[in-house]
Design a protein around this motif. Structure first.
Motif, PDB file in Angstrom:
ATOM      1  N   ARG A 145      25.503  24.390 -16.742  1.00  0.00           N
ATOM      2  CA  ARG A 145      25.709  22.935 -16.840  1.00  0.00           C
ATOM      3  C   ARG A 145      24.721  22.159 -15.977  1.00  0.00           C
ATOM      4  O   ARG A 145      24.850  20.944 -15.828  1.00  0.00           O
ATOM      5  CB  ARG A 145      27.144  22.590 -16.410  1.00  0.00           C
ATOM      6  CG  ARG A 145      28.249  23.351 -17.143  1.00  0.00           C
ATOM      7  CD  ARG A 145      28.608  22.738 -18.468  1.00  0.00           C
ATOM      8  NE  ARG A 145      29.488  21.613 -18.337  1.00  0.00           N
ATOM      9  CZ  ARG A 145      30.821  21.646 -18.534  1.00  0.00           C
ATOM     10  NH1 ARG A 145      31.391  22.788 -18.884  1.00  0.00           N
ATOM     11  NH2 ARG A 145      31.543  20.561 -18.419  1.00  0.00           N
ATOM     12  N   SER A 146      23.723  22.880 -15.418  1.00  0.00           N
ATOM     13  CA  SER A 146      22.812  22.258 -14.456  1.00  0.00           C
ATOM     14  C   SER A 146      21.365  22.320 -14.917  1.00  0.00           C
ATOM     15  O   SER A 146      20.903  23.343 -15.412  1.00  0.00           O
ATOM     16  CB  SER A 146      22.933  22.951 -13.087  1.00  0.00           C
ATOM     17  OG  SER A 146      24.266  22.981 -12.639  1.00  0.00           O
ATOM     18  N   ARG A 147      20.666  21.209 -14.723  1.00  0.00           N
ATOM     19  CA  ARG A 147      19.215  21.202 -14.924  1.00  0.00           C
ATOM     20  C   ARG A 147      18.537  21.830 -13.719  1.00  0.00           C
ATOM     21  O   ARG A 147      17.499  22.482 -13.828  1.00  0.00           O
ATOM     22  CB  ARG A 147      18.734  19.768 -15.134  1.00  0.00           C
ATOM     23  CG  ARG A 147      17.259  19.628 -15.521  1.00  0.00           C
ATOM     24  CD  ARG A 147      16.898  18.160 -15.722  1.00  0.00           C
ATOM     25  NE  ARG A 147      17.760  17.529 -16.716  1.00  0.00           N
ATOM     26  CZ  ARG A 147      17.576  17.618 -18.027  1.00  0.00           C
ATOM     27  NH1 ARG A 147      16.565  18.340 -18.500  1.00  0.00           N
ATOM     28  NH2 ARG A 147      18.396  17.008 -18.856  1.00  0.00           N
ATOM     29  N   HIS A 148      19.130  21.590 -12.569  1.00  0.00           N
ATOM     30  CA  HIS A 148      18.662  22.159 -11.298  1.00  0.00           C
ATOM     31  C   HIS A 148      19.884  22.545 -10.498  1.00  0.00           C
ATOM     32  O   HIS A 148      20.899  21.831 -10.497  1.00  0.00           O
ATOM     33  CB  HIS A 148      17.824  21.133 -10.523  1.00  0.00           C
ATOM     34  CG  HIS A 148      17.840  21.342  -9.042  1.00  0.00           C
ATOM     35  ND1 HIS A 148      17.103  22.317  -8.419  1.00  0.00           N
ATOM     36  CD2 HIS A 148      18.537  20.712  -8.043  1.00  0.00           C
ATOM     37  CE1 HIS A 148      17.330  22.281  -7.113  1.00  0.00           C
ATOM     38  NE2 HIS A 148      18.190  21.314  -6.863  1.00  0.00           N
ATOM     39  N   LEU A 149      19.856  23.680  -9.817  1.00  0.00           N
ATOM     40  CA  LEU A 149      20.974  24.122  -8.989  1.00  0.00           C
ATOM     41  C   LEU A 149      20.433  24.829  -7.762  1.00  0.00           C
ATOM     42  O   LEU A 149      19.647  25.773  -7.870  1.00  0.00           O
ATOM     43  CB  LEU A 149      21.899  25.057  -9.772  1.00  0.00           C
ATOM     44  CG  LEU A 149      23.110  25.627  -9.017  1.00  0.00           C
ATOM     45  CD1 LEU A 149      24.059  24.508  -8.605  1.00  0.00           C
ATOM     46  CD2 LEU A 149      23.843  26.660  -9.884  1.00  0.00           C
ATOM     47  N   HIS A 150      20.845  24.375  -6.581  1.00  0.00           N
ATOM     48  CA  HIS A 150      20.403  24.991  -5.330  1.00  0.00           C
ATOM     49  C   HIS A 150      21.607  25.462  -4.540  1.00  0.00           C
ATOM     50  O   HIS A 150      22.462  24.657  -4.138  1.00  0.00           O
ATOM     51  CB  HIS A 150      19.597  24.004  -4.491  1.00  0.00           C
ATOM     52  CG  HIS A 150      19.208  24.560  -3.152  1.00  0.00           C
ATOM     53  ND1 HIS A 150      19.629  24.022  -1.961  1.00  0.00           N
ATOM     54  CD2 HIS A 150      18.439  25.640  -2.820  1.00  0.00           C
ATOM     55  CE1 HIS A 150      19.146  24.729  -0.952  1.00  0.00           C
ATOM     56  NE2 HIS A 150      18.421  25.711  -1.451  1.00  0.00           N
ATOM     57  N   ILE A 151      21.693  26.777  -4.339  1.00  0.00           N
ATOM     58  CA  ILE A 151      22.748  27.378  -3.527  1.00  0.00           C
ATOM     59  C   ILE A 151      22.066  28.257  -2.477  1.00  0.00           C
ATOM     60  O   ILE A 151      21.464  29.275  -2.812  1.00  0.00           O
ATOM     61  CB  ILE A 151      23.704  28.228  -4.381  1.00  0.00           C
ATOM     62  CG1 ILE A 151      24.349  27.377  -5.482  1.00  0.00           C
ATOM     63  CG2 ILE A 151      24.771  28.868  -3.504  1.00  0.00           C
ATOM     64  CD1 ILE A 151      25.297  28.152  -6.379  1.00  0.00           C
ATOM     65  N   PRO A 152      22.116  27.880  -1.202  1.00  0.00           N
ATOM     66  CA  PRO A 152      21.469  28.675  -0.149  1.00  0.00           C
ATOM     67  C   PRO A 152      21.957  30.124  -0.152  1.00  0.00           C
ATOM     68  O   PRO A 152      23.114  30.410  -0.490  1.00  0.00           O
ATOM     69  CB  PRO A 152      21.879  27.954   1.138  1.00  0.00           C
ATOM     70  CG  PRO A 152      22.142  26.547   0.711  1.00  0.00           C
ATOM     71  CD  PRO A 152      22.729  26.654  -0.662  1.00  0.00           C
ATOM     72  N   ALA A 153      21.076  31.020   0.238  1.00  0.00           N
ATOM     73  CA  ALA A 153      21.398  32.456   0.211  1.00  0.00           C
ATOM     74  C   ALA A 153      22.388  32.847   1.296  1.00  0.00           C
ATOM     75  O   ALA A 153      23.152  33.809   1.137  1.00  0.00           O
ATOM     76  CB  ALA A 153      20.115  33.269   0.359  1.00  0.00           C
ATOM     77  N   THR A 154      22.395  32.128   2.408  1.00  0.00           N
ATOM     78  CA  THR A 154      23.295  32.460   3.511  1.00  0.00           C
ATOM     79  C   THR A 154      24.077  31.219   3.941  1.00  0.00           C
ATOM     80  O   THR A 154      23.569  30.091   3.874  1.00  0.00           O
ATOM     81  CB  THR A 154      22.525  33.011   4.724  1.00  0.00           C
ATOM     82  OG1 THR A 154      21.546  32.046   5.129  1.00  0.00           O
ATOM     83  CG2 THR A 154      21.830  34.319   4.365  1.00  0.00           C
ATOM     84  N   PRO A 155      25.317  31.400   4.392  1.00  0.00           N
ATOM     85  CA  PRO A 155      26.128  30.252   4.805  1.00  0.00           C
ATOM     86  C   PRO A 155      25.751  29.735   6.182  1.00  0.00           C
ATOM     87  O   PRO A 155      25.047  30.393   6.953  1.00  0.00           O
ATOM     88  CB  PRO A 155      27.548  30.813   4.797  1.00  0.00           C
ATOM     89  CG  PRO A 155      27.371  32.263   5.109  1.00  0.00           C
ATOM     90  CD  PRO A 155      26.064  32.660   4.459  1.00  0.00           C
ATOM     91  N   GLU A 156      26.230  28.549   6.479  1.00  0.00           N
ATOM     92  CA  GLU A 156      26.098  27.969   7.811  1.00  0.00           C
ATOM     93  C   GLU A 156      27.497  27.720   8.356  1.00  0.00           C
ATOM     94  O   GLU A 156      28.495  28.030   7.704  1.00  0.00           O
ATOM     95  CB  GLU A 156      25.299  26.661   7.747  1.00  0.00           C
ATOM     96  CG  GLU A 156      25.887  25.612   6.818  1.00  0.00           C
ATOM     97  CD  GLU A 156      24.960  24.424   6.626  1.00  0.00           C
ATOM     98  OE1 GLU A 156      25.450  23.279   6.747  1.00  0.00           O
ATOM     99  OE2 GLU A 156      23.769  24.632   6.357  1.00  0.00           O
ATOM    100  N   LEU A 157      27.581  27.177   9.557  1.00  0.00           N
ATOM    101  CA  LEU A 157      28.877  26.928  10.190  1.00  0.00           C
ATOM    102  C   LEU A 157      29.304  25.482  10.024  1.00  0.00           C
ATOM    103  O   LEU A 157      28.488  24.564  10.098  1.00  0.00           O
ATOM    104  CB  LEU A 157      28.820  27.257  11.682  1.00  0.00           C
ATOM    105  CG  LEU A 157      28.716  28.736  12.053  1.00  0.00           C
ATOM    106  CD1 LEU A 157      28.404  28.872  13.532  1.00  0.00           C
ATOM    107  CD2 LEU A 157      30.022  29.467  11.710  1.00  0.00           C
ATOM    108  N   LEU A 158      30.589  25.305   9.794  1.00  0.00           N
ATOM    109  CA  LEU A 158      31.209  23.978   9.801  1.00  0.00           C
ATOM    110  C   LEU A 158      32.454  24.077  10.677  1.00  0.00           C
ATOM    111  O   LEU A 158      33.214  25.046  10.567  1.00  0.00           O
ATOM    112  CB  LEU A 158      31.574  23.551   8.379  1.00  0.00           C
ATOM    113  CG  LEU A 158      32.228  22.171   8.199  1.00  0.00           C
ATOM    114  CD1 LEU A 158      31.810  21.553   6.868  1.00  0.00           C
ATOM    115  CD2 LEU A 158      33.750  22.245   8.275  1.00  0.00           C
ATOM    116  N   SER A 159      32.665  23.089  11.528  1.00  0.00           N
ATOM    117  CA  SER A 159      33.800  23.155  12.448  1.00  0.00           C
ATOM    118  C   SER A 159      34.775  22.009  12.219  1.00  0.00           C
ATOM    119  O   SER A 159      34.389  20.905  11.828  1.00  0.00           O
ATOM    120  CB  SER A 159      33.324  23.135  13.899  1.00  0.00           C
ATOM    121  OG  SER A 159      32.710  21.895  14.206  1.00  0.00           O
ATOM    122  N   THR A 160      36.039  22.297  12.443  1.00  0.00           N
ATOM    123  CA  THR A 160      37.089  21.291  12.522  1.00  0.00           C
ATOM    124  C   THR A 160      37.667  21.403  13.938  1.00  0.00           C
ATOM    125  O   THR A 160      37.270  22.286  14.699  1.00  0.00           O
ATOM    126  CB  THR A 160      38.189  21.554  11.477  1.00  0.00           C
ATOM    127  OG1 THR A 160      38.947  22.708  11.878  1.00  0.00           O
ATOM    128  CG2 THR A 160      37.600  21.784  10.092  1.00  0.00           C
TER     129      THR A 160
END
Length: 400
Positions: free
Chosen positions: A264-279
């Motif tokens: 469903r995408s003309r362009h799609l970017h998904i990084p190869a490795t995750p990063e951190l998000l904090s709550t």
């Protein structure tokens, strides 16, 4: 930091002249939603949309037709650019809890935060807490899910539990929402009016944002409890980034999203490795995703329904995981684990995952939390993880 700056820039571009002061609104009288992108508060209800969203990703499906019919009725009633808002259940086969409001106010998130910090609010004392299921049953659920993965047909399942609270007197929803926002300033805050009470929370997880032809998502999977000591907290985040179990769980989510978005995408970017998000209570593994739609007829809800439920809230493969959840969990999730947000008649909108939340009805509060189960999961660890996740709402009552 780059993601935050992009969101601020996007928010600036999307600001409308109608933007008003949060202090002039009653955020719990209708639908209320805050985000770095756009924040809104509504008044009244013009029409409800209860059509199940099971085919919501199909542009000409029954759900999309119901949405467009609601927009058409709203324009005929004199609303220039109507908005559909509310919540969709975890199980899209169930009725949706959506409506077109009579009035929509776009507000500055900074005004929300300033108003919240200027208020003091108190909540009634908690008289009792009831766990559903209790610890031993939940741990057995985890064991059963791991066993179900041994035949190779199931990669991951998300199991959840509820905490039911009885308070001394009715909970004032404005006071609860005020405390939730104050304690979780970077979350996506929401209040969804229901036939009885309301759904309230501060989700950390963006399912889908669409602006023009561009879309964004920020799935979370894999988490660890934060520590009060800065050195220990930094070590916890480092261990999470290196955790084979959590990285595996996270990869299942991002690869699952890649599979459904690619066509469903003309362009799609998904990084190869995750990063951190904090709550305030947890570290999460996080992957910011962005892309451009292939079909200009796509809207925020068609993409949100395409993704929902992601492996982060259900499991993988989706149908097998959903069937196991129905078999093991001793309750119907309803709106818990669903999605909440808005979509306008131009196709723009934003939807977040309905977690770190609860329903409030008088002196009864029901809280929800879940954990992703993979072959390496420990029943006791998953019980503790759900307990930490419940703390987002418990802290608002002064509890842990």
């Amino acid at each position: 930091m780059d993601t935050v700056m992009k969101e601020r820039d996007l928010a600036g571009k999307q600001r409308e002249a109608e933007s008003i002061n949060f202090a002039d609104l009653s955020p719990t009288s209708g639908f209320f939603f805050t985000s770095p992108f756009r924040s809104l508060s509504t008044e009244g209800c013009l029409t409800n949309v209860s059509e199940p969203a099971v085919d919501g990703d199909v542009i000409n499906g029954k759900f999309q037709q119901a949405m467009q019919a609601a927009f058409s009725d709203a324009r005929a009633a004199g609303i220039k650019h109507p908005v559909l808002c509310g919540a969709i259940p975890f199980d899209k086969r169930q009725p949706s809890a959506l409506f077109v409001p009579k009035k929509t106010h776009w507000i500055e998130r900074s005004a929300v935060m300033a108003a919240v910090q200027a208020q003091e609010s108190e909540l009634p004392a908690v008289l009792s807490k009831t766990e559903l299921p209790e610890q031993q049953q939940f741990m057995q659920m985890v064991t059963d899910a791991v066993k179900a993965m041994n035949d190779g047909k199931l990669e991951k399942a998300v199991l959840s539990r509820l905490l039911e609270i009885k308070t001394r007197g009715a909970v004032e929803r404005p006071a609860l929402l005020n405390r939730i926002i104050d304690q979780n300033p970077n979350g996506y805050h929401f209040h969804v009016p229901l036939e009885q009470g309301a759904l309230i929370g501060a989700s950390p997880e963006l399912l889908l944002r669409k602006n023009g032809n561009q879309f964004y998502s920020n799935p979370l999977a894999g988490s660890a409890r934060r520590e009060s000591c800065p050195q220990q907290d930094a070590e916890v985040s480092r261990v999470l980034l290196d955790s084979g179990k959590d990285l595996y769980e996270h990869q299942i989510v991002t690869e699952g999203m890649r599979q459904v978005l690619a066509d469903r995408s003309r362009h799609l970017h998904i990084p190869a490795t995750p990063e951190l998000l904090s709550t305030p209570t947890l570290w999460h593994l996080s992957t910011p995703i962005d892309g451009d739609v292939l079909d200009p007829q796509e809207n925020a809800l068609s993409l949100a329904c395409l993704l929902h439920p992601t492996p982060a809230l259900c499991g993988s493969p989706t149908r097998i995981a959903r069937d196991l959840i129905e078999q093991l969990e001793p309750f119907d999730r309803g709106l818990f684990g669903g999605i909440v947000g808005w979509c306008d008649d131009r196709g723009n909108g934003e939807w977040v995952v309905t977690i770190r939340c609860g329903t409030v009805n008088g002196d009864h509060v029901r809280l929800f939390a879940g954990a992703g189960i993979v072959p390496d999961s420990s029943p006791e660890s998953e019980w503790r993880e759900t307990g930490v996740k419940l703390n987002t709402m418990l802290r608002a009552f002064g509890l842990n």
